[in-house]
Structure formats: C-alpha cells, structure tokens
Motif scaffolding. Sequence first.
Motif, PDB file in Angstrom:
ATOM      1  N   PHE A   1      34.947   0.476  17.219  1.00 11.23           N
ATOM      2  CA  PHE A   1      34.621   1.896  17.169  1.00 11.23           C
ATOM      3  C   PHE A   1      33.931   2.393  18.445  1.00 11.23           C
ATOM      4  CE2 PHE A   1      35.809   1.643  12.786  1.00 11.23           C
ATOM      5  CZ  PHE A   1      36.218   2.932  12.470  1.00 11.23           C
TER       6      PHE A   1
ATOM      7  N   GLU B   1      35.524   5.389  20.816  1.00  3.02           N
ATOM      8  CA  GLU B   1      34.753   6.610  21.045  1.00  3.02           C
ATOM      9  C   GLU B   1      34.518   6.864  22.527  1.00  3.02           C
ATOM     10  OE1 GLU B   1      32.010   7.199  17.106  1.00  3.02           O
ATOM     11  OE2 GLU B   1      31.384   5.667  18.537  1.00  3.02           O
ATOM     12  N   GLU B   2      34.375   5.805  23.314  1.00  4.09           N
ATOM     13  CA  GLU B   2      34.119   5.955  24.739  1.00  4.09           C
ATOM     14  C   GLU B   2      35.375   6.296  25.537  1.00  4.09           C
ATOM     15  OE1 GLU B   2      30.172   3.070  25.024  1.00  4.09           O
ATOM     16  OE2 GLU B   2      32.094   2.334  25.804  1.00  4.09           O
TER      17      GLU B   2
ATOM     18  N   ARG C   1      36.656  13.686  19.111  1.00  4.53           N
ATOM     19  CA  ARG C   1      36.111  12.341  18.926  1.00  4.53           C
ATOM     20  C   ARG C   1      35.883  12.008  17.454  1.00  4.53           C
ATOM     21  NH1 ARG C   1      31.483  12.642  21.906  1.00  4.53           N
ATOM     22  NH2 ARG C   1      30.171  12.842  20.055  1.00  4.53           N
ATOM     23  N   GLY C   2      35.277  12.932  16.712  1.00  2.00           N
ATOM     24  CA  GLY C   2      35.011  12.679  15.306  1.00  2.00           C
ATOM     25  C   GLY C   2      36.276  12.539  14.481  1.00  2.00           C
TER      26      GLY C   2
ATOM     27  N   ALA D   1      38.267   9.235  15.512  1.00  2.00           N
ATOM     28  CA  ALA D   1      37.601   7.981  15.167  1.00  2.00           C
ATOM     29  C   ALA D   1      37.619   7.731  13.666  1.00  2.00           C
ATOM     30  CB  ALA D   1      36.165   7.980  15.691  1.00  2.00           C
TER      31      ALA D   1
ATOM     32  N   ARG E   1      28.678  15.344  11.049  1.00  2.00           N
ATOM     33  CA  ARG E   1      28.624  14.034  10.396  1.00  2.00           C
ATOM     34  C   ARG E   1      27.736  14.029   9.146  1.00  2.00           C
ATOM     35  NH1 ARG E   1      31.827  14.332  13.861  1.00  2.00           N
ATOM     36  NH2 ARG E   1      31.837  13.275  15.885  1.00  2.00           N
TER      37      ARG E   1
ATOM     38  N   THR F   1      31.990   6.245  12.756  1.00  2.00           N
ATOM     39  CA  THR F   1      32.003   7.140  13.917  1.00  2.00           C
ATOM     40  C   THR F   1      30.590   7.534  14.319  1.00  2.00           C
ATOM     41  OG1 THR F   1      34.144   8.039  13.223  1.00  2.00           O
ATOM     42  CG2 THR F   1      32.855   9.349  14.779  1.00  2.00           C
TER      43      THR F   1
ATOM     44  N   GLU G   1      27.697   6.875  17.910  1.00  2.00           N
ATOM     45  CA  GLU G   1      27.279   8.033  18.693  1.00  2.00           C
ATOM     46  C   GLU G   1      25.763   8.149  18.822  1.00  2.00           C
ATOM     47  OE1 GLU G   1      30.919  11.103  17.552  1.00  2.00           O
ATOM     48  OE2 GLU G   1      29.159  10.972  16.244  1.00  2.00           O
TER      49      GLU G   1
ATOM     50  N   ARG H   1      24.911   0.904  23.159  1.00  2.00           N
ATOM     51  CA  ARG H   1      25.819   1.255  22.066  1.00  2.00           C
ATOM     52  C   ARG H   1      26.371   0.013  21.354  1.00  2.00           C
ATOM     53  NH1 ARG H   1      28.639   4.992  24.545  1.00  2.00           N
ATOM     54  NH2 ARG H   1      27.134   6.533  23.810  1.00  2.00           N
TER      55      ARG H   1
ATOM     56  N   GLU I   1      28.029  15.690  16.145  1.00  2.00           N
ATOM     57  CA  GLU I   1      29.316  16.354  16.335  1.00  2.00           C
ATOM     58  C   GLU I   1      29.234  17.337  17.509  1.00  2.00           C
ATOM     59  OE1 GLU I   1      32.996  18.089  16.346  1.00  2.00           O
ATOM     60  OE2 GLU I   1      32.383  16.227  15.386  1.00  2.00           O
TER      61      GLU I   1
ATOM     62  N   LEU J   1      28.720  11.905  24.748  1.00  2.00           N
ATOM     63  CA  LEU J   1      28.103  10.581  24.706  1.00  2.00           C
ATOM     64  C   LEU J   1      27.310  10.358  25.974  1.00  2.00           C
ATOM     65  CD1 LEU J   1      31.017   8.338  23.336  1.00  2.00           C
ATOM     66  CD2 LEU J   1      29.153   9.408  22.049  1.00  2.00           C
TER      67      LEU J   1
END
Length: 470
Positions: free
Chosen positions: A169, A173-174, A181-182, A185, A350, A397, A401, A408, A465, A469
């Motif tokens: 994950f 995401e990166e 992204r949300g 993922a 989220r 997800t 974040e 991370r 959201e 990042l």
Amino acid sequence: MHTDAKPVLLILSKNIGGQDMSSIDPLISGPAPGTASPPRSMAVGHAFRDMPFGSIHFKIGAVLFFAFAIEAWEMLILTYVAGDLATSLQVSATQVGIAISALFLGMIPGSLLWGPISDRIGRKATCAWSFAGYGVITLLSSFAPNFETLAIARFLSGLVFSGVFTVTFPYFEELLPVKVRGKAAVYLAAGWPIGILAALGTTALIGGHGWRWVIAVSALASLWGIVVYKVVPESPYWLARRGRNEDAHHVLERLGAQGISRSTVLTVSVDKRQTIWSLFRGRTGRITVIQVLINFTFSWGYWGLQSWMPTLLEGRGLSASSSLSFIALSAILMIPGYMTASYLTGRFGRKWIFTGYVLAAAGGGFFFATASTETEMHVGMFTLAFFAMGAWGVWDTWMGELYPSAMRGSGFGLGIFGQRVANTIAPSLVGFLLASATGATSTILFINAFLFVTVILGLFLPETEGSELE
C-alpha cells in the motif's frame, strides 16, 4: 544519476517601515536578484498535485492488485486443506491450528523488520526479496516430513513474506496523483476477496491430490514478484530522500508529471534516516499508538470470526461444501463493498467512511450472531463482508498516509505488527470460547465488541483526503 545537491531556500527581503520582512515559497524556491542561480527545489508531493491519472497508474495498480491477492491466498490456503493436513501428518486439530497460526506468528517480527528495511533499501527491492524468499521457503514446506518441520517452515514463510504485505500500500500510494489516491488505493484492497477465491479455487481443483500439491502451487505464485520488479517503478519519494534526483525525475515523467525542470531539486519533509523510536515521539507517537491499536482491534474483530467461519457455519447446519460456497459468495459480495468505499472516501474523506463502515460491519456481525433462520444468517454475514472489507480498503489507504516518506514503511509495518498479533491470538482464544460453555452466539458478540472499539479509536486520527504526501 545521483546528486548530493541540497534544497536551498532563499529569503526575498524588502524594507517596510524600516523592518526586514521575508517571504518563502514552501514549495519552490528561486534565486535572489543579482545572485547566481542555484538549483530550484520542490517537494516531491507537489508533483502529484495536478498529475493526471493515466494508463501507467492503471498498469501499476493491476500488478500490485494481484500481489495483494497472493498475500490473501497465502494467508488462507492452509485453512482450506486443514482436514487433509490433519489426516496426512496424523496430528490433532490443535496442531493444525498451530500450523495455521505459525504464518502469522512469523509476520510479527517480519513486519517490524521489513518496514524499516523498505525505508532503507526501497519499495521495489523489498518486494523482490520478499517474494523470492517466500517462494523458496513455501516450496520447501510442501516436502515437510512432519508437523514440526511444517510449522517452522510456515513461520519462516510469514517472516519473509511480510515484506510484500508491509510495502504494497505505501508503494502504490507513493505513485498516485493526489486527486485519485484514496479511490485507487481502496481498489487495491479488493485483491483480498480475489485471493480468497484463488485459494478456494486451488483447493477445489487440486485439493484431492493432497495439501502438499496445494502448497506447492501456492509457492509458484511468488513468480509474480518478477512482474512487480519489471513493471512498477521505484517510489520517487524514496529516490529523492536518497539523493537520486535524476532517477526521481525520470519516474515522475513516466507517471505523467509535467512542467518540472530537470534542474529542480526534489525534496521530502524528512530526509534523514529515522529510527523505529522516531515513530513514538510527539504528534507522530500519538498517531502510532492509535493506529496500532486500531489494527489490533479491527483484525481481532474480523479475523476472530473469519478463521472459524467454516466451523460456525457447519454448527448452524450447513455442510462442509455448503460452507465453502457460502464463504465464496461472501467474498464476491466484498467487491461492491470496496467499490462503494472507494467512491465515498474520495468524496467524504477517510475518517467518516471508515468509522461508518466498521459500525455497519459490527451490525452485520450482531445480526449473524443472533440469526434464528438461514436467511437471517446470510443477511448478517453478507452485511459483515460488505462493510468490513470496504472499511479495510479505506484503512489500508489511510494508515500509509499518516506518515512522512522516511517513516512510512516503518509506520505501516508497526500497523501490520498489530494485525498479526491479533491474527495469532484470536483463532486460539475464539476456539477456546467455542469449546467452552460460552457458546457460539456469546463468542461472536465478544468478537464484535472489538469492532466498536475500532470505531471510537478511528475518531482520533487526522483526515488525509486531498492532502499531499510528505
């Protein structure tokens, strides 16, 4: 090409009322008038702000999707051949449970090791080494002559394969634009029911040849690591943190970033190597404690029920084959759970979607526990599957974040640690409760209580959201 250039922030001053006033662009810095032009600098996350979602992201998502499906497959496969395993090795149900739990037991130290490793050697290399080690050890485990050897091999499989589980994950995401992204993922998490169906399908097709063949075929899935290595580029966040500016630019161009000069120095918020203790300091420490607790309670609430589902269903009058069909149908119904959660988290964030879905899943679990008819049992279980999996997609997800790039992988690894502790303990304790005078209904309600705790804890985490990042 590597560069050791450091970001330069220049202060442009002008005199107002006899005082020097300064302003700094936090994202891009430039030279002061009349001075030489040093390299401009920009946060890597800013490159993803207006990046379009293209075919490269879809391809990356598809590759990592199947990697996640293989993880689910591996975690569940021994559960579906438990009967043949017990007969073949002449062991008790308790020993079979130990063999199943050995994988998760191996993931406990594995998640603590692979998180920092992924932050140090990169996401791509972590996937490659983890897949390779898993394939070799799992293949060897299919030749285990006795229970003890099998349990040790399963422990080692969990130890090495937790690298893939820890990094999937954060890796995805990166590489994703901020605006999707949300949503994207969460779809990655839909690999879980596909993995369940793959495990069921493998058992149905070759289970008659014995558990050894089923495990051997599972080992061949590790070859997917080659596809991951060939298709998915390294994270530009990690590259920038390691001073590999040219490589980071190359990846960003592949991903569709535009208008960024190659002379721009790409930066991250924390560019120094972090220790595991950095995760427990200040605001980050508060986030870490909460997310590890959520991983524990949420995993307990889901896995405690899922690991004993065939037994619970047979206790409600379903045959073994009907129980597997029931589980397969539940897995299919998980998919729209992910789809709705993907759409809603992109609109409402989220926090509220995660807590709302977990609360609804708890309602489904309660309905299943108190069902008096087969229809009510189906409704309860399908409701649990729909909302629990949607919540897992949002949580997987959200968790990545919460941390900057330098931490991370380690932060995500600590979360997986919390999950695996619950995965290891829950099946044994739930089995004890089912065997005691507690009864199935009271046991299910006890499991469900962990989901309510998860909801409360989720309210104390920050919303992510729409944010870049770090």
